[in-house]
Write a protein that holds these residues in place. Structure first.
Motif, short mmCIF file in Angstrom:
data_model
loop_
_atom_site.label_atom_id
_atom_site.label_comp_id
_atom_site.label_asym_id
_atom_site.label_seq_id
_atom_site.Cartn_x
_atom_site.Cartn_y
_atom_site.Cartn_z
N ILE A 125 0.85 -1.20 0.00
CA ILE A 125 0.00 0.00 0.00
C ILE A 125 0.88 1.25 0.00
CG2 ILE A 125 -1.76 1.28 1.30
CD1 ILE A 125 -2.70 -1.45 0.15
N ARG A 126 0.57 2.19 -0.86
CA ARG A 126 1.28 3.47 -0.91
C ARG A 126 0.47 4.61 -0.32
NH1 ARG A 126 6.57 3.53 -3.28
NH2 ARG A 126 6.75 1.42 -4.03
N ALA A 127 -0.85 4.44 -0.27
CA ALA A 127 -1.68 5.54 0.23
C ALA A 127 -2.97 5.00 0.84
CB ALA A 127 -2.00 6.52 -0.90
N LEU A 128 -3.46 5.77 1.79
CA LEU A 128 -4.72 5.49 2.49
C LEU A 128 -5.57 6.74 2.35
CD1 LEU A 128 -6.36 3.69 4.53
CD2 LEU A 128 -5.12 4.87 6.34
N ALA A 129 -6.80 6.56 1.89
CA ALA A 129 -7.70 7.68 1.68
C ALA A 129 -9.10 7.30 2.16
CB ALA A 129 -7.73 8.07 0.21
N VAL A 130 -9.96 8.30 2.28
CA VAL A 130 -11.33 8.07 2.73
C VAL A 130 -12.32 8.78 1.82
CG1 VAL A 130 -10.73 7.74 5.16
CG2 VAL A 130 -11.24 10.04 4.34
N GLY A 131 -13.55 8.30 1.87
CA GLY A 131 -14.66 8.95 1.19
C GLY A 131 -15.21 10.07 2.04
N PRO A 132 -16.24 10.76 1.54
CA PRO A 132 -16.77 11.96 2.20
C PRO A 132 -17.29 11.75 3.63
CG PRO A 132 -17.63 11.77 -0.03
CD PRO A 132 -16.89 10.51 0.25
N ASN A 133 -17.81 10.60 3.98
CA ASN A 133 -18.41 10.39 5.30
C ASN A 133 -17.49 9.65 6.26
OD1 ASN A 133 -20.88 11.54 4.47
ND2 ASN A 133 -21.43 9.62 3.49
N THR A 134 -16.18 9.74 6.06
CA THR A 134 -15.26 8.92 6.82
C THR A 134 -14.08 9.75 7.29
OG1 THR A 134 -15.86 7.15 5.29
CG2 THR A 134 -14.01 6.73 6.76
N SER A 135 -13.67 9.53 8.54
CA SER A 135 -12.51 10.26 9.09
C SER A 135 -11.23 9.48 8.85
CB SER A 135 -12.69 10.50 10.60
OG SER A 135 -12.56 9.27 11.30
N CYS A 136 -10.14 10.20 8.78
CA CYS A 136 -8.83 9.55 8.64
C CYS A 136 -8.51 8.73 9.89
CB CYS A 136 -7.75 10.60 8.40
SG CYS A 136 -7.78 11.25 6.70
N GLU A 137 -8.99 9.16 11.03
CA GLU A 137 -8.76 8.39 12.26
C GLU A 137 -9.41 7.02 12.16
OE1 GLU A 137 -8.50 12.72 13.15
OE2 GLU A 137 -10.02 11.50 12.17
N PHE A 138 -10.62 6.97 11.60
CA PHE A 138 -11.29 5.70 11.42
C PHE A 138 -10.56 4.86 10.37
CE2 PHE A 138 -14.69 3.04 9.43
CZ PHE A 138 -14.91 2.21 10.52
N GLY A 189 -20.34 0.53 8.00
CA GLY A 189 -20.74 1.58 8.93
C GLY A 189 -21.92 2.35 8.39
N ILE A 190 -21.86 3.65 8.53
CA ILE A 190 -22.93 4.53 8.05
C ILE A 190 -22.38 5.30 6.85
CG2 ILE A 190 -24.56 6.36 8.69
CD1 ILE A 190 -24.02 5.54 11.63
N GLY A 191 -22.27 4.60 5.72
CA GLY A 191 -21.75 5.22 4.50
C GLY A 191 -20.25 5.45 4.49
N ALA A 192 -19.51 4.71 5.31
CA ALA A 192 -18.06 4.89 5.39
C ALA A 192 -17.38 4.20 4.21
CB ALA A 192 -17.53 4.34 6.69
N ALA A 193 -16.30 4.81 3.74
CA ALA A 193 -15.48 4.24 2.67
C ALA A 193 -14.01 4.53 2.96
CB ALA A 193 -15.87 4.81 1.32
N VAL A 194 -13.21 3.48 2.94
CA VAL A 194 -11.77 3.58 3.14
C VAL A 194 -11.11 2.97 1.91
CG1 VAL A 194 -9.79 2.84 4.56
CG2 VAL A 194 -11.97 3.43 5.65
N TYR A 195 -10.13 3.70 1.34
CA TYR A 195 -9.44 3.26 0.13
C TYR A 195 -7.97 3.06 0.41
CZ TYR A 195 -13.66 5.49 -1.71
OH TYR A 195 -14.95 5.87 -1.94
N LEU A 196 -7.44 1.93 -0.04
CA LEU A 196 -6.01 1.64 0.09
C LEU A 196 -5.48 1.30 -1.29
CD1 LEU A 196 -7.64 -0.13 2.61
CD2 LEU A 196 -5.32 0.16 3.45
N PHE A 197 -4.39 1.96 -1.66
CA PHE A 197 -3.79 1.68 -2.96
C PHE A 197 -2.29 1.91 -2.94
CE2 PHE A 197 -5.11 6.08 -3.00
CZ PHE A 197 -4.12 6.76 -3.68
#
Length: 157
Positions: free
Chosen positions: A82-95, A149-157
């Motif tokens: 993994i080179r990067a971790l990102a989130v969608g609009p309804n998700t915190s970086c802490e989560f 969760g409640i619309g959470a999205a976490v992206y790893l690439f």
């Protein structure tokens, strides 16, 4: 899971998130076949992100497009494939950090997390103080997407 390893992973993750990294690291990842053996589709994602940060720096909280998805960059680094971790609009970086910590489980930094999906992880949100199940899959573009969760999205690439 070894709680000491998990604690160490979270400390490492926090340090990476706090430090940020320059976008040229992504450009190098997009160009380097022999060093890291990244899948071609993942290299395309690196290149896409690189093109969006014209100032040469990307840091936590920067917004960008990840394919057609709106995303916010949480961390950049190198390990677990993994080179990067990102989130969608309804998700915190802490989560996202909690999801990442659960996803790596007993893996080592030399492992590729794509080999561990599909899977479901249960992660605690420091923001809502709730636990959520996140289903993680690797798409045809080699992007690991964890939804739940409640619309959470976490992206790893």
């Amino acid at each position: 899971m070894n709680t000491e390893l998990r604690k160490t992973s979270k400390i490492l993750l926090a340090g990476i998130v706090a430090a940020g990294l320059s976008v040229p690291a992504l450009a190098g990842a997009a160009e380097s076949d022999q060093v890291n053996n990244d899948p071609p589709a993942t290299k395309a994602l690196y290149g896409q992100v690189y093109d969006q940060f014209k100032d040469g720096k990307a840091g936590q909280g920067d917004s960008f497009k990840l394919g057609e998805r709106d995303a916010t960059l949480c961390m950049m680094g190198d390990g677990y494939g993994i080179r990067a971790l990102a989130v969608g609009p309804n998700t915190s970086c802490e989560f996202a950090g909690e999801v990442f910590a659960e996803l790596i489980g007993d893996a080592t930094p030399k492992d590729n997390l794509r080999n561990f999906t599909p899977t479901t992880v249960n992660a605690h949100s420091p923001v809502t103080k709730q636990d959520y199940d996140m289903k993680c899959v690797t798409g045809q573009d080699d992007l690991i997407t964890c939804n739940g969760g409640i619309g959470a999205a976490v992206y790893l690439f």
